[in-house]
Enzyme design. Structure first.
Site, short mmCIF file in Angstrom:
data_model
loop_
_atom_site.label_atom_id
_atom_site.label_comp_id
_atom_site.label_asym_id
_atom_site.label_seq_id
_atom_site.Cartn_x
_atom_site.Cartn_y
_atom_site.Cartn_z
N CYS A 1 0.84 -1.20 0.00
CA CYS A 1 0.00 0.00 0.00
C CYS A 1 0.88 1.25 0.00
O CYS A 1 1.82 1.35 0.78
CB CYS A 1 -0.91 0.01 1.23
SG CYS A 1 -1.97 1.47 1.36
N CYS B 1 0.27 6.31 7.04
CA CYS B 1 -0.96 5.85 7.70
C CYS B 1 -0.62 4.97 8.89
O CYS B 1 0.33 4.18 8.86
CB CYS B 1 -1.82 5.08 6.70
SG CYS B 1 -3.32 4.37 7.41
N CYS C 1 -1.68 0.22 9.51
CA CYS C 1 -0.89 -1.00 9.40
C CYS C 1 0.48 -0.79 10.04
O CYS C 1 1.04 0.31 9.98
CB CYS C 1 -0.69 -1.39 7.93
SG CYS C 1 -2.23 -1.86 7.09
N CYS D 1 -6.72 1.83 -0.30
CA CYS D 1 -6.35 1.08 0.91
C CYS D 1 -6.43 -0.41 0.65
O CYS D 1 -7.40 -0.90 0.05
CB CYS D 1 -7.28 1.47 2.05
SG CYS D 1 -7.13 0.46 3.53
N GLN E 1 -17.39 -9.81 13.41
CA GLN E 1 -16.02 -10.19 13.07
C GLN E 1 -15.55 -9.39 11.86
O GLN E 1 -16.32 -9.10 10.96
CB GLN E 1 -15.93 -11.69 12.79
CG GLN E 1 -16.28 -12.57 13.97
CD GLN E 1 -15.27 -12.49 15.11
OE1 GLN E 1 -14.15 -12.01 14.94
NE2 GLN E 1 -15.67 -12.95 16.29
N PHE F 1 -21.32 -14.53 25.95
CA PHE F 1 -20.95 -13.36 25.15
C PHE F 1 -21.34 -13.64 23.70
O PHE F 1 -20.53 -13.52 22.78
CB PHE F 1 -19.47 -13.02 25.26
CG PHE F 1 -18.99 -12.78 26.67
CD1 PHE F 1 -19.13 -11.53 27.25
CD2 PHE F 1 -18.41 -13.79 27.41
CE1 PHE F 1 -18.69 -11.29 28.56
CE2 PHE F 1 -17.97 -13.57 28.71
CZ PHE F 1 -18.11 -12.32 29.28
N GLU G 1 -25.86 -12.79 26.62
CA GLU G 1 -25.20 -11.57 26.13
C GLU G 1 -25.70 -10.40 26.96
O GLU G 1 -26.85 -10.39 27.40
CB GLU G 1 -25.52 -11.38 24.64
CG GLU G 1 -25.25 -10.02 24.05
CD GLU G 1 -23.79 -9.62 24.13
OE1 GLU G 1 -23.54 -8.47 24.53
OE2 GLU G 1 -22.92 -10.44 23.80
N CYS H 1 -9.71 -12.24 21.56
CA CYS H 1 -9.04 -11.21 20.77
C CYS H 1 -7.89 -10.59 21.55
O CYS H 1 -7.34 -9.57 21.14
CB CYS H 1 -10.03 -10.14 20.34
SG CYS H 1 -10.85 -9.30 21.71
#
Length: 416
Positions: free
Chosen positions: A69, A75, A78, A152, A252, A279, A299, A373
């Site tokens: 990119c 930017c 990344c 992008c 996701q 969750f 949840e 995560c």
């Protein structure tokens, strides 16, 4: 600090004045020298000269590649486009291993599954007004400066192509001093846009925004907490169900990543007739698993469970799905409540699920599929389960946030 060390090679001659050797890469993607100096966009084993406008590479690593990119240097979206895919996969696997070792766990990495370029179906962009109109893009690294990102390589092309329309909206939602957050999500009916702004929704905006939405092909436009335009329901597929998530609901980041996590969860709980999904969100795992098992989805956000329930009721032939709105941080399900289930799926936010994991440990559930995560909170929760009689299976690392420091993972715990 998590690091990926270079392979053992003969040490070079002492570096000339002004040149430094990069010893490792931290879990944030920053190169680290022997004295602890952090340097962006470098790799282990590289000899570099430090300069005000960034490092100058004297001796490049064989893992260095040309960033795909053109915005990479400016930017902040990344961190690792200068590294080969193989290096990034090994780096992310090592982030997970290091987090586990910090808890005294030696974990096996089954695979690192990386989403392809141009595949992010959800992104949060920043919008700011300018003298000539508006600017939309990502922030520069460690800055509130907004960088335009035409072309992008993270987002789906249809989202990148939406930027001109987002600039029109940013001119209305942002100010010269304050930004507007623009979260755009791809859906079957077109992009779903959520605008995070403090500006009031005036009658003029109520007239102008639906017209912009129609011209841009938006499925839905939400200003703060109010739906201003919904031309088509922004449907997401979850198994055979069609779900319309509430504005701002979790999803996701890529379809590839979701499929990889779902496959790991399916394998973990295969054969369990009754599953509790903790969750549960809008049903990422609940609804596909309902094809073969009865599901109880828990949840904290009632609106997400309502979307899950509507999706379930729209598909004939699924097993029974029940829902429960509950704050699992303050009121985790207790062992007697867990007694009616044969397996659990748990996918907590970054903070992990310390309270709920303690109750799972004390329950009679023998199989847990855990998705995370955050390697650090995952490792903490994994240790609690292992200390209470569980064994951890191989870990699948899922890289949905390509070229970034973010890591997701899934594994199976079985009671010894």
């Amino acid at each position: 600090m998590t690091e990926t060390l270079p392979p053992k090679t003969p040490q070079p001659d002492p570096a000339p004045r002004g040149e430094v050797m990069i010893e490792a890469v931290t879990h944030h993607g920053m190169g680290r020298t022997a004295d602890g100096t952090l340097v962006p966009r470098v790799l282990p084993g590289e000899l570099v000269t430090l300069a005000a406008d960034g490092p100058k590479i004297v001796t490049p690593s064989p893992e260095r590649v040309a960033p795909p990119c053109r915005h990479f240097k400016s930017c902040g979206g990344c961190a690792m486009q200068h590294a080969s895919d193989g290096f990034v996969a090994s780096w992310k696997a090592e982030i997970v291993r290091t987090a586990l070792r910090a808890q005294g766990i030696e974990g096996e990495i089954a695979a690192v599954l990386t989403s392809p370029p141009d595949s992010r179906r959800r992104a949060r962009l920043a919008g700011r007004r300018t003298k000539k109109g508006a600017l939309v893009g990502f922030h520069a690294r460690a800055s509130d400066t907004v960088i335009e990102v035409p072309g992008c390589r993270l987002m789906l092309p249809q989202l990148t192509g939406l930027i001109p329309a987002l600039e029109r909206i940013a001119a209305l939602a942002a100010s010269r001093k304050g930004e507007a957050g623009l979260t755009v999500t791809d859906s079957e009916a077109g992009p779903d846009l959520h605008i995070d702004t403090d500006k009031p929704l005036t009658e003029e905006l109520r007239i102008a925004l639906p017209e912009i939405a129609r011209e841009a092909g938006l499925a839905r436009l939400v200003w703060a907490d109010e739906i201003v335009a919904e031309l088509e329901p922004p449907v997401q597929r979850m198994g055979r169900a069609r779900v319309v998530p509430p504005p701002g609901a979790f999803l996701q980041a890529t379809a590839h990543g979701e499929a990889a996590l779902l496959e790991a969860v399916r394998e973990a709980v295969a054969g369990a007739p009754r599953i509790v999904d903790l969750f549960a969100g809008c049903g990422t795992f609940s609804l596909p698993l309902a094809e073969t098992s009865e599901i109880h989805a828990v949840e904290g956000e009632a609106a997400m469970l309502a979307a899950l329930d509507r999706g379930w009721r729209g598909v004939p032939g699924l097993k029974r799905v029940t829902t429960e709105t509950r704050d699992l941080f303050r009121r985790p399900l207790l062992p007697d409540e867990l007694a009616r289930f044969d397996a659990a799926v748990i996918d907590p936010p970054r903070a992990g699920a310390q309270a709920q994991v303690a109750q799972l440990s004390a329950s009679q559930i023998n199989v847990i599929a855990m998705v995370s995560c955050s390697p650090a909170s995952f490792a903490r929760d994994a240790k609690a389960l292992i200390d209470n009689g569980f064994e951890m299976g191989p870990v699948t690392v899922v890289d949905q946030f390509r070229w970034s420091p973010h890591v997701e993972l899934a594994t199976r715990f079985t009671r010894r």
